[in-house]
Design a protein around this motif. Structure first.
Motif, PDB file in Angstrom:
ATOM      1  N   ARG A   1      50.568 108.601 144.396  1.00 19.24           N
ATOM      2  CA  ARG A   1      49.755 107.414 144.634  1.00 19.24           C
ATOM      3  C   ARG A   1      49.741 106.491 143.414  1.00 19.24           C
ATOM      4  NH1 ARG A   1      43.596 108.320 146.193  1.00 19.24           N
ATOM      5  NH2 ARG A   1      44.629 109.628 147.712  1.00 19.24           N
ATOM      6  N   TYR A   2      49.722 107.090 142.237  1.00 19.43           N
ATOM      7  CA  TYR A   2      49.655 106.269 141.009  1.00 19.43           C
ATOM      8  C   TYR A   2      51.022 106.085 140.342  1.00 19.43           C
ATOM      9  CZ  TYR A   2      44.656 106.136 141.459  1.00 19.43           C
ATOM     10  OH  TYR A   2      43.387 105.875 141.930  1.00 19.43           O
ATOM     11  N   GLU A   3      52.080 106.437 141.097  1.00 17.56           N
ATOM     12  CA  GLU A   3      53.464 106.222 140.647  1.00 17.56           C
ATOM     13  C   GLU A   3      53.753 106.846 139.290  1.00 17.56           C
ATOM     14  OE1 GLU A   3      54.164 102.042 141.147  1.00 17.56           O
ATOM     15  OE2 GLU A   3      54.149 102.192 143.319  1.00 17.56           O
ATOM     16  N   ILE A   4      53.207 108.036 139.106  1.00 16.79           N
ATOM     17  CA  ILE A   4      53.520 108.820 137.900  1.00 16.79           C
ATOM     18  C   ILE A   4      54.626 109.792 138.316  1.00 16.79           C
ATOM     19  CG2 ILE A   4      52.656 110.523 136.233  1.00 16.79           C
ATOM     20  CD1 ILE A   4      49.883 109.152 136.543  1.00 16.79           C
ATOM     21  N   PRO A   5      55.780 109.797 137.611  1.00 16.08           N
ATOM     22  CA  PRO A   5      56.886 110.649 138.057  1.00 16.08           C
ATOM     23  C   PRO A   5      56.541 112.132 137.999  1.00 16.08           C
ATOM     24  CG  PRO A   5      57.409 109.568 135.956  1.00 16.08           C
ATOM     25  CD  PRO A   5      56.102 109.015 136.411  1.00 16.08           C
TER      26      PRO A   5
ATOM     27  N   ILE B   1      44.208 111.538 136.343  1.00 14.52           N
ATOM     28  CA  ILE B   1      45.450 110.893 136.804  1.00 14.52           C
ATOM     29  C   ILE B   1      45.215 109.384 136.971  1.00 14.52           C
ATOM     30  CG2 ILE B   1      47.089 110.748 138.741  1.00 14.52           C
ATOM     31  CD1 ILE B   1      46.654 113.819 139.109  1.00 14.52           C
ATOM     32  N   GLU B   2      44.072 109.061 137.530  1.00 20.70           N
ATOM     33  CA  GLU B   2      43.719 107.650 137.710  1.00 20.70           C
ATOM     34  C   GLU B   2      43.610 106.950 136.351  1.00 20.70           C
ATOM     35  OE1 GLU B   2      40.245 107.322 140.306  1.00 20.70           O
ATOM     36  OE2 GLU B   2      39.779 105.406 139.350  1.00 20.70           O
ATOM     37  N   ALA B   3      42.941 107.605 135.405  1.00 22.86           N
ATOM     38  CA  ALA B   3      42.748 107.009 134.069  1.00 22.86           C
ATOM     39  C   ALA B   3      44.084 106.873 133.330  1.00 22.86           C
ATOM     40  CB  ALA B   3      41.777 107.868 133.266  1.00 22.86           C
ATOM     41  N   LEU B   4      44.961 107.858 133.510  1.00 22.58           N
ATOM     42  CA  LEU B   4      46.274 107.798 132.860  1.00 22.58           C
ATOM     43  C   LEU B   4      47.070 106.602 133.393  1.00 22.58           C
ATOM     44  CD1 LEU B   4      48.453 109.004 131.015  1.00 22.58           C
ATOM     45  CD2 LEU B   4      49.106 110.538 132.890  1.00 22.58           C
ATOM     46  N   ALA B   5      47.029 106.430 134.705  1.00 18.27           N
ATOM     47  CA  ALA B   5      47.760 105.305 135.307  1.00 18.27           C
ATOM     48  C   ALA B   5      47.193 103.977 134.795  1.00 18.27           C
ATOM     49  CB  ALA B   5      47.667 105.386 136.823  1.00 18.27           C
ATOM     50  N   LYS B   6      45.868 103.900 134.750  1.00 22.32           N
ATOM     51  CA  LYS B   6      45.240 102.636 134.327  1.00 22.32           C
ATOM     52  C   LYS B   6      45.484 102.349 132.854  1.00 22.32           C
ATOM     53  CE  LYS B   6      41.891 102.147 137.979  1.00 22.32           C
ATOM     54  NZ  LYS B   6      40.651 102.659 138.533  1.00 22.32           N
ATOM     55  N   SER B   7      45.714 103.397 132.063  1.00 21.84           N
ATOM     56  CA  SER B   7      45.923 103.209 130.614  1.00 21.84           C
ATOM     57  C   SER B   7      47.252 102.524 130.325  1.00 21.84           C
ATOM     58  CB  SER B   7      45.897 104.565 129.896  1.00 21.84           C
ATOM     59  OG  SER B   7      47.124 105.259 130.124  1.00 21.84           O
ATOM     60  N   GLY B   8      48.190 102.606 131.267  1.00 21.48           N
ATOM     61  CA  GLY B   8      49.513 102.012 131.059  1.00 21.48           C
ATOM     62  C   GLY B   8      50.445 102.897 130.251  1.00 21.48           C
TER      63      GLY B   8
END
Ligand code: 5RP
Length: 221
Positions: free
Chosen positions: A63-67, A37-44
């Motif tokens: 936390r990572y604002e992924i819907p 999840i962290e890596a997905l958020a950082k990937s943009g």
């Protein structure tokens, strides 16, 4: 030498390559998934939404604002990403170390592709060293445990643990898992069993494994 956590991160980051933007995906539960999840958020990369399998995963998504989208709002997912406690060379798995295997099996069942992410310690030639989690209706626990003994296992109640759906978990040691599909069915046929952690019918399509030689993408033998 990379640590187990570094190998998990390696697999999690590589798995982001399987995500297509503007689609719905499913996300499992556990420490490797949290790194994904962290890596997905950082990937943009922007997805339409993710179906979560646990409170912990929902918290990470927020936390990572992924819907987040609810399971009942979608009919199919392009991708499901999840960790495993053990995965064999056919990419059949034992899951449920975190007690989320019921929700995980439900969400994975509507995905086109299951990508398993793990560090290399999880990749085994034969399943069963990790005790098999069996989710049970509490009133049936003793009866189910006797049937699991008859199947050759040593059941042990997971003390102080209640699943997201209000059930208990019996971890079954020493099972002889030569035919994972048959055993998955046999255990699920016992009245009072809600779901067991064998993912043999619903094996992964791809395994992304973090190894000392780098991330490897493995397909079933
Ligand atoms: C949760 C699971 C997890 O995928 C499994 O326990 C692996 O967890 P981790 O990534 O923390 O090693 O099945 O029910």
């Amino acid at each position: 030498m990379a640590s187990q956590d570094e190998l998990k991160r390696m697999a999690a980051e590589k798995a982001v390559e399987f995500v297509n933007e503007n689609e719905y995906i499913g996300i499992g539960t556990g420490s490797t998934v949290n790194l994904f999840i962290e890596a997905l958020a950082k990937s943009g990369k922007k997805i339409k939404g993710a179906v979560s399998t646990s409170k912990g995963t929902s918290e990470m998504l927020a936390r990572y604002e992924i819907p987040e989208v609810q399971m009942n709002e979608v009919s199919h997912l392009s991708l499901y990403v999840d960790g495993a406690d053990e995965v064999n060379h056919s990419l059949q798995m034992i899951k449920g170390g975190g007690g989320a295997h019921l929700n995980e099996k439900i969400v994975a069942s509507i995905a086109d592709k299951f990508v398993c992410i793990a560090d290399e310690s999880k990749y085994v030639s034969r399943l069963g060293k990790f005790p098999l989690p069996v989710e049970v209706i509490p009133m049936a626990r003793s009866m189910v445990s006797r049937k699991l003994v008859a199947l050759g296992g040593q059941p042990e109640l997971r003390m102080g643990f209640i699943t997201f759906n209000g059930h208990q978990i019996v971890d079954v040691h020493d099972l002889n898992i030569t035919l994972p599909v048959t055993l998955e069915d046999e255990i699920n046929k016992i009245p009072g069993v809600v779901e067991n952690g064998l993912f043999a019918h619903n094996a992964a399509d791809v395994l992304v494994l973090g190894t000392q030689e780098g991330a490897k993408v493995i397909t079933p033998n």
